[in-house]
Each structure stands twice: as C-alpha cells, then as structure tokens.
Design an enzyme around this catalytic site. Structure first.
Site, PDB file in Angstrom:
ATOM      1  N   LYS A 150      52.149 -13.011 -18.041  1.00  0.00           N
ATOM      2  CA  LYS A 150      51.589 -14.369 -18.015  1.00  0.00           C
ATOM      3  C   LYS A 150      50.347 -14.338 -18.888  1.00  0.00           C
ATOM      4  O   LYS A 150      49.457 -13.505 -18.687  1.00  0.00           O
ATOM      5  CB  LYS A 150      51.222 -14.827 -16.609  1.00  0.00           C
ATOM      6  N   THR A 157      38.851 -16.056  -4.047  1.00  0.00           N
ATOM      7  CA  THR A 157      38.146 -14.955  -4.713  1.00  0.00           C
ATOM      8  C   THR A 157      39.121 -14.141  -5.553  1.00  0.00           C
ATOM      9  O   THR A 157      39.914 -13.374  -5.018  1.00  0.00           O
ATOM     10  CB  THR A 157      37.426 -14.073  -3.673  1.00  0.00           C
ATOM     11  N   ASP A 158      39.027 -14.333  -6.877  1.00  0.00           N
ATOM     12  CA  ASP A 158      39.934 -13.638  -7.794  1.00  0.00           C
ATOM     13  C   ASP A 158      39.174 -13.030  -8.966  1.00  0.00           C
ATOM     14  O   ASP A 158      39.738 -12.738 -10.000  1.00  0.00           O
ATOM     15  CB  ASP A 158      41.027 -14.603  -8.289  1.00  0.00           C
ATOM     16  N   GLY A 168      44.196 -12.812  -0.707  1.00  0.00           N
ATOM     17  CA  GLY A 168      45.193 -13.161  -1.735  1.00  0.00           C
ATOM     18  C   GLY A 168      44.543 -13.203  -3.104  1.00  0.00           C
ATOM     19  O   GLY A 168      43.932 -14.205  -3.483  1.00  0.00           O
TER      20      GLY A 168
HETATM   21  P1  NAD Z   1      38.907 -26.474  -8.604  1.00  0.00           P
HETATM   22  O1  NAD Z   1      37.853 -26.309  -9.642  1.00  0.00           O
HETATM   23  O2  NAD Z   1      39.868 -27.591  -8.720  1.00  0.00           O
HETATM   24  O3  NAD Z   1      38.231 -26.574  -7.155  1.00  0.00           O
HETATM   25  C1  NAD Z   1      37.139 -25.722  -6.820  1.00  0.00           C
HETATM   26  C2  NAD Z   1      36.850 -25.772  -5.339  1.00  0.00           C
HETATM   27  O4  NAD Z   1      35.704 -24.946  -5.068  1.00  0.00           O
HETATM   28  C3  NAD Z   1      36.459 -27.151  -4.826  1.00  0.00           C
HETATM   29  O5  NAD Z   1      36.770 -27.175  -3.441  1.00  0.00           O
HETATM   30  C4  NAD Z   1      34.943 -27.183  -5.068  1.00  0.00           C
HETATM   31  O6  NAD Z   1      34.325 -28.117  -4.219  1.00  0.00           O
HETATM   32  C5  NAD Z   1      34.589 -25.761  -4.687  1.00  0.00           C
HETATM   33  N1  NAD Z   1      33.427 -25.224  -5.393  1.00  0.00           N
HETATM   34  C6  NAD Z   1      33.107 -25.370  -6.705  1.00  0.00           C
HETATM   35  N2  NAD Z   1      31.993 -24.672  -6.986  1.00  0.00           N
HETATM   36  C7  NAD Z   1      31.602 -24.080  -5.840  1.00  0.00           C
HETATM   37  C8  NAD Z   1      30.516 -23.228  -5.482  1.00  0.00           C
HETATM   38  N3  NAD Z   1      29.615 -22.822  -6.371  1.00  0.00           N
HETATM   39  N4  NAD Z   1      30.426 -22.810  -4.195  1.00  0.00           N
HETATM   40  C9  NAD Z   1      31.356 -23.175  -3.288  1.00  0.00           C
HETATM   41  N5  NAD Z   1      32.420 -23.964  -3.576  1.00  0.00           N
HETATM   42  C10 NAD Z   1      32.529 -24.417  -4.837  1.00  0.00           C
HETATM   43  O7  NAD Z   1      39.675 -25.056  -8.544  1.00  0.00           O
HETATM   44  P2  NAD Z   1      41.110 -24.748  -7.925  1.00  0.00           P
HETATM   45  O8  NAD Z   1      42.120 -24.773  -9.004  1.00  0.00           O
HETATM   46  O9  NAD Z   1      41.312 -25.547  -6.693  1.00  0.00           O
HETATM   47  O10 NAD Z   1      40.910 -23.200  -7.546  1.00  0.00           O
HETATM   48  C11 NAD Z   1      40.053 -22.840  -6.482  1.00  0.00           C
HETATM   49  C12 NAD Z   1      39.778 -21.351  -6.554  1.00  0.00           C
HETATM   50  O11 NAD Z   1      40.991 -20.621  -6.401  1.00  0.00           O
HETATM   51  C13 NAD Z   1      39.179 -20.883  -7.882  1.00  0.00           C
HETATM   52  O12 NAD Z   1      38.154 -19.959  -7.589  1.00  0.00           O
HETATM   53  C14 NAD Z   1      40.331 -20.200  -8.581  1.00  0.00           C
HETATM   54  O13 NAD Z   1      39.900 -19.195  -9.474  1.00  0.00           O
HETATM   55  C15 NAD Z   1      41.074 -19.615  -7.388  1.00  0.00           C
HETATM   56  N6  NAD Z   1      42.488 -19.318  -7.614  1.00  0.00           N
HETATM   57  C16 NAD Z   1      42.987 -18.212  -7.036  1.00  0.00           C
HETATM   58  C17 NAD Z   1      44.320 -17.884  -7.199  1.00  0.00           C
HETATM   59  C18 NAD Z   1      44.890 -16.667  -6.510  1.00  0.00           C
HETATM   60  O14 NAD Z   1      46.028 -16.293  -6.808  1.00  0.00           O
HETATM   61  N7  NAD Z   1      44.195 -16.080  -5.584  1.00  0.00           N
HETATM   62  C19 NAD Z   1      45.149 -18.709  -7.969  1.00  0.00           C
HETATM   63  C20 NAD Z   1      44.622 -19.884  -8.510  1.00  0.00           C
HETATM   64  C21 NAD Z   1      43.277 -20.185  -8.323  1.00  0.00           C
END
Ligand code: NAD
Length: 332
Positions: free
Chosen positions: A78, A232-233, A303
C-alpha cells in the site's frame, strides 16, 4: 531461440474507489482482517518494514506498507500518505493505492483504490477485537473521537454485540453530531458525555483520535471493559493512560509495531509493561490463547494498523470485482 519479453501481455485488473465501496462491505472486511490476523499469529504472514517519509513538498508524509500472506496468497504494497492541503482541493487528506503482485511469478496483478479500504479495514480491526475480547453481555459502547474514521468504527462495532446505547466524547465537540447521525439512522440511543461518564457507563470503548496525550485515565474505567485503541499509529501519539495498559490484558495486531509506534509504546518505554506482556490477537482467533479470562478483566486492543490488513481487503476487492465483472483490465 528468443526469450519472450518478461511480463508481456500481462492483464492487470484495476479496481476503482467506487467499486471498492460497492463490493467490500463490513462482513467482507471483517473476514479478511480476521483471517490475516490469524495467519500472522501462525507465522504464515508477515509485514515488511514500513517506510514513511516527510517528502519536503506540500507538507506531505508519504510511504509504503507491504508484506506477504502465504495463506491468503496476498503479496503487495500500500503506497500513499497524508497531504494536509488536499482538503482545499476537495480531496481527502489521506491518499493511498494498493498494488498487488502474483506471488508465483512476481507479475503485477491489480491496482486497487486504497482510501475507502483503509477506513473499512481499520473499522474491521476494532470490530474483530470486540468480537473476540469484549464481554458477551456488553450493552454500552463508548466512542472517543468523532473524525472521518469514527463512523466506520462505530458502524462495525455496533454489529458485534447487542448494544443498547452509545456514549461519546470528542476533544472537538462540534464533530459529535457525525456519530449521533449514525446512531439515529441505526435507532440506537446516543448521549454526549464527559470522559469520566463515558468510562463509568461503557462496556466497550473505541478511541480513534489524533491525540498526543492520554484522554482516558485508568481510574475512570470499569472492571470488565474492553478498549480498542485505534488512533495511535505513530511515535509520540497517545490516547490512554499507560497505567491502563498495566491494569489490562493487552492484545495487538503486531507486537513489534505496538511497542514501536502503537498505544503500548508509552507503557513499555516507562517499564509499566514488557513486550512479552502483549499478545497478538491472532492467537485468540486461532484458539492458542484463551483471550478474556473472566468478566472482571479489562482487555485492551492496540490496533496499530498493518500493511497486511490493506493487502487482505484489497485482495478481496480484486477477487470480487473480477467475479462480478466490475474491474477494468489493461494489458501491460
Ligand atoms: P480526523 O482528522 O478526521 O479526526 C481526528 C480526530 O482526533 C477527531 O476526533 C479530532 O477531534 C481529534 N483530534 C484532533 N487533534 C487532536 C488532538 N491534538 N488531541 C486529541 N484529539 C484530537 O482523523 P481520522 O481519519 O478520523 O483518524 C483518527 C486517527 O486514527 C488518526 O490519528 C489516524 O492517524 C488514526 N488511524 C489509525 C489507523 C489504524 O489502523 N490504527 C487507521 C486510520 C487512521
């Protein structure tokens, strides 16, 4: 005698974002992700080292996640990342494409849009953790986070137990109506609460934020809760109190990644837990680990998101699209 040009006449299937949305639903993603976690724990599938670089242009982060699943015969990569300025161009900030190769010949097999699949595979991971680790009688689902990914997590989670209510908190409360709308559509009562109230009510909690500090403290969590930490990634990110990991039985997709850049990075770095305390969830799926031991235990799934999940859902997409005649074919 001449040798045929290698790769000549090789048909490549192209599966668009729209087709992925049409054919890979939550059940297909759940199955693909559950199978690949199981294959990882058996040693049949492994992820290659991740590459992620700030490219010094458009503030973009770009990289590769790749691996090989010999059980599912998925080999590929990917490729993509994060372009913060995309929103002004009416594009999603996260952009990715999955490239699949034939494990028998190395020939390019498929190009699959990766944006929707990333969302649905991430939701499948927390759903798989709920299916295997949450109490069967869980009634209240707690959501921390209300960004793009949150509604995918919510929909997949609601299918795993007979949830009677959703409680939610987000650092930016103006985004909570996004979750409320899904609950209204699915006719599940929704309540916006404080973090402490969320901990007191929820039997299952999903965290899906971009936080860099704990949003949930150990003392707010009830015995018997299952928590899926999904946000957290990356090194430095953090969603929950490290003491919560010390109090919980910790499971993950991949132990090496959990310790390096997952939620467990902080608890391991501060010596609260050891790497050996973390169990791959595939062991629970395979039945070589019992999983939840009793109704009082707190279980936590870290995750982190692995490339093999992407390859698994992209393979499912390519196969289904070919079967249904929905892929485009070019010859390379
Ligand atoms: P997004 O930008 O659409 O949403 C971000 C979320 O985090 C919102 O709820 C926002 O209010 C909150 N936020 C933003 N800044 C913040 C801060 N400083 N402190 C606390 N909360 C904060 O992002 P998304 O696409 O919904 O993704 C959310 C998270 O999931 C990201 O960190 C992304 O990297 C992670 N993610 C992880 C995986 C995985 O496989 N584990 C996959 C996709 C995304």
């Amino acid at each position: 005698m001449t040798t045929p040009a290698s790769g000549a006449g090789n048909p490549i299937s192209i599966v668009s974002e729209a087709v992925c949305q049409q054919i890979v639903g939550r059940p297909e993603a759940f199955k693909a992700v559950e199978n690949v976690f199981a294959a990882m724990a058996r040693g049949d599938a492994y992820n290659f080292p991740v590459v992620r670089e700030a490219i010094g242009h458009a503030d973009a982060l770009y990289g590769f996640k790749s691996g090989f699943d010999r059980a599912g015969m998925a080999l590929g990569v990917k490729s993509g990342g994060y372009w913060p300025g995309n929103v002004q161009k009416d594009l999603t900030n996260h952009q990715s494409t999955v490239i699949l190769f034939d494990p028998d010949t190395g020939q390019l097999k498929s190009l699959v849009g990766g944006n929707y699949l990333t969302a649905v595979r991430t939701a499948a991971a927390s759903a798989v953790s709920i299916a295997h680790l949450a109490r069967k009688d869980a009634k209240v689902l707690g959501m921390i986070g209300a960004g793009h990914q949150s509604t995918f997590q919510l929909r997949a989670a609601l299918e795993q137990r007979d949830f009677e209510k959703v409680v939610a908190w987000n650092p930016h409360p103006e985004h909570l109506p996004r979750l409320a709308a899904v609950c209204e559509e699915l006719r599940v009562p929704f309540e916006a609460v404080t973090q402490q109230e969320l901990g007191a009510q929820a039997d299952v909690i999903i965290t899906i934020t971009s936080a860099f500090e704990p949003l949930l403290l150990k003392e707010w969590i009830k015995p018997g809760t299952h928590i899926a930490c999904m946000g957290t990634d990356t090194k430095g990110k953090q969603e929950v109190d490290p003491a919560l990991l010390a109090a919980a039985s910790v499971f993950t997709d991949e132990v090496a990644q959990s310790v390096l850049l997952g939620e467990a990075q902080h608890a391991v770095a501060s010596g609260l837990i050891a790497e050996s305390d973390i169990t791959p969830i595939g062991e629970v799926i395979n039945g070589t680990h019992v999983g939840r031991r009793d109704d009082q235990e707190i279980t936590l799934f870290d995750g982190t998101g692995v490339g093999l999940q992407d390859l698994a859902v992209a393979s499912a997409a390519a196969e289904l699209a070919d079967q249904k005649g929905l892929s485009q074919t070019i010859v390379l």
